[in-house]
Design a protein around this motif. Sequence first.
Motif, short mmCIF file in Angstrom:
data_model
loop_
_atom_site.label_atom_id
_atom_site.label_comp_id
_atom_site.label_asym_id
_atom_site.label_seq_id
_atom_site.Cartn_x
_atom_site.Cartn_y
_atom_site.Cartn_z
N VAL A 1 -10.48 7.46 -6.77
CA VAL A 1 -10.09 7.83 -5.24
C VAL A 1 -11.75 8.08 -4.83
CG1 VAL A 1 -9.59 9.54 -3.33
CG2 VAL A 1 -8.12 8.49 -5.83
N ARG A 2 -12.97 9.07 -5.43
CA ARG A 2 -14.04 8.98 -4.54
C ARG A 2 -14.63 7.50 -4.17
NH1 ARG A 2 -19.24 10.40 -6.07
NH2 ARG A 2 -18.94 9.73 -7.51
N ARG A 3 -14.67 6.56 -5.27
CA ARG A 3 -15.48 5.99 -4.79
C ARG A 3 -14.64 5.05 -4.09
NH1 ARG A 3 -18.42 4.01 -9.99
NH2 ARG A 3 -18.81 6.62 -10.46
N GLY A 4 -13.74 5.07 -3.06
CA GLY A 4 -13.14 4.21 -2.48
C GLY A 4 -12.27 3.70 -2.82
N VAL A 5 -11.01 3.84 -3.31
CA VAL A 5 -9.67 2.79 -3.95
C VAL A 5 -8.89 4.06 -3.89
CG1 VAL A 5 -8.35 2.06 -5.65
CG2 VAL A 5 -10.78 2.14 -5.17
N CYS A 6 -7.57 3.84 -2.70
CA CYS A 6 -6.93 4.49 -2.42
C CYS A 6 -5.00 3.81 -2.31
CB CYS A 6 -6.82 4.99 -1.18
SG CYS A 6 -5.90 6.76 -1.10
N HIS A 7 -4.76 4.38 -2.72
CA HIS A 7 -3.37 3.81 -3.72
C HIS A 7 -2.13 4.87 -2.59
CE1 HIS A 7 -0.91 3.44 -7.75
NE2 HIS A 7 -0.12 3.34 -7.01
N VAL A 8 -0.89 4.68 -1.85
CA VAL A 8 0.11 4.54 -1.52
C VAL A 8 1.21 3.81 -1.89
CG1 VAL A 8 1.00 4.29 0.35
CG2 VAL A 8 -0.67 4.21 1.01
N PRO A 9 1.96 5.09 -3.40
CA PRO A 9 2.63 4.78 -4.32
C PRO A 9 3.84 4.32 -3.75
CG PRO A 9 2.57 6.87 -3.96
CD PRO A 9 1.11 6.56 -2.94
N GLU A 10 4.53 3.53 -4.51
CA GLU A 10 6.03 3.31 -4.74
C GLU A 10 6.81 4.61 -4.31
OE1 GLU A 10 7.24 1.76 -7.64
OE2 GLU A 10 8.92 -0.01 -6.84
N GLY A 11 7.67 4.53 -3.76
CA GLY A 11 8.40 5.60 -3.18
C GLY A 11 7.83 7.08 -2.14
N ARG A 12 7.23 6.61 -1.49
CA ARG A 12 5.73 7.42 -0.58
C ARG A 12 5.67 8.20 -1.25
NH1 ARG A 12 10.91 5.51 2.58
NH2 ARG A 12 10.16 3.12 2.78
N GLN A 13 6.36 8.88 -1.97
CA GLN A 13 5.53 10.42 -2.52
C GLN A 13 4.23 11.56 -1.14
OE1 GLN A 13 4.05 10.17 -6.57
NE2 GLN A 13 5.99 8.59 -6.61
N LEU B 1 -4.70 0.31 -1.88
CA LEU B 1 -3.32 -0.57 -2.87
C LEU B 1 -2.06 0.32 -2.11
CD1 LEU B 1 -5.14 1.18 -5.61
CD2 LEU B 1 -4.92 -1.24 -4.51
N LEU B 2 -1.19 -0.53 -1.31
CA LEU B 2 -0.17 -0.40 -1.04
C LEU B 2 1.39 -0.87 -2.32
CD1 LEU B 2 -0.41 -1.52 2.49
CD2 LEU B 2 -0.35 0.89 1.71
N ASP B 3 2.01 0.04 -2.43
CA ASP B 3 2.83 -0.21 -3.21
C ASP B 3 4.77 -0.68 -2.78
OD1 ASP B 3 5.02 -0.97 -5.40
OD2 ASP B 3 4.05 0.27 -6.97
N GLU B 4 4.90 -1.58 -2.28
CA GLU B 4 6.00 -1.93 -1.67
C GLU B 4 6.22 -1.11 0.00
OE1 GLU B 4 9.39 -3.10 -3.14
OE2 GLU B 4 8.50 -3.79 -5.33
N PRO B 5 5.05 -1.20 0.67
CA PRO B 5 5.31 -0.51 1.96
C PRO B 5 6.90 -0.57 2.65
CG PRO B 5 3.63 -2.09 2.44
CD PRO B 5 3.92 -1.94 0.14
N SER B 6 7.29 -1.34 2.61
CA SER B 6 8.41 -2.28 3.20
C SER B 6 9.61 -1.73 2.52
CB SER B 6 7.97 -3.92 3.03
OG SER B 6 8.71 -4.75 2.08
N LEU B 7 10.13 -1.19 1.52
CA LEU B 7 11.05 -1.34 0.82
C LEU B 7 11.75 0.10 1.57
CD1 LEU B 7 12.34 -1.70 -1.78
CD2 LEU B 7 11.49 0.39 -2.91
#
Length: 236
Positions: A76-88, A159-165
Amino acid sequence: MPLLSVRNLDVCYGVISALQEVSLEINRGEIVTLIGSNGAGKTTLLRTISALVRPRRGAIFFNDVEITRLAPHEIVRRGVCHVPEGRQIFANLTVHENLLLGGYQERDANRIRASLDRCFSLFPVLAERREQRAGTLSGGEQQMLAIGRALMSKPQLLLLDEPSLGLAPLIVRKIFQIIREINAEGTTVFLVEQNAHMALTVAHRAYVLQTGRVIKSDVASNLLQDPEVKKAYLGG
Ligand SMILES: Nc1ncnc2c1ncn2[C@@H]1O[C@H](COP(=O)(O)OP(=O)(O)OP(=O)(O)O)[C@@H](O)[C@H]1O
Ligand SMILES: [Mg+2]
């Protein structure tokens, strides 16, 4: 030099193989999508990039530096951010508190303020509801909050995991429009989707994942016309 390079990744859960020899590249400024059916391994790939799952073989490079064995917070600190499946999102915290958690690595109050302002301009509904508990938001608003929270850390790669679900078609269109805006402002996007039609419409390039293997990759507009892709993922 690609922004992200995944090389020959093998991932297993016990004896079950989830990814086999997966290689792909994402260039700065792109929207790249990964499409695939249920269980193809899409979430596993994102979780491996974020170091939430460890690969058995292979390597991941970000900005030409190997990140395969770093801790999740380092990624994350290096610049990769993850939006998980199911939003959380944190249901019992307010919209504002959820967003602040996304910016936890930033200490400078002015920069936090600027990131909040950017979120609220992308998602005016979050500004209107900033003191509301996140659990009371609609599904679409929760997805917006999850994306907004990720943007608080000003990622280079989102990183977006199934944002439309599970969202209604109108809201899905809105979410994809916002993904375009985020990309136009300079954030590279890796989008995992089962909604192949929307994903291929918004993305520059795409990879097709089938039972843990990349079986195709091309410019997204070519894949929209590809007979096999049409048959398997676009309803004929
Ligand atoms: N924690 C786990 N333990 C064991 N097997 C797992 C685990 N997580 C995923 N799997 C298996 O790995 C394979 C890939 O799953 P993954 O969740 O990555 O697929 P996906 O493409 O994201 O699917 P979906 O579209 O349903 O979200 C599946 O066979 C799944 O059952
Ligand atoms: Mg998944």
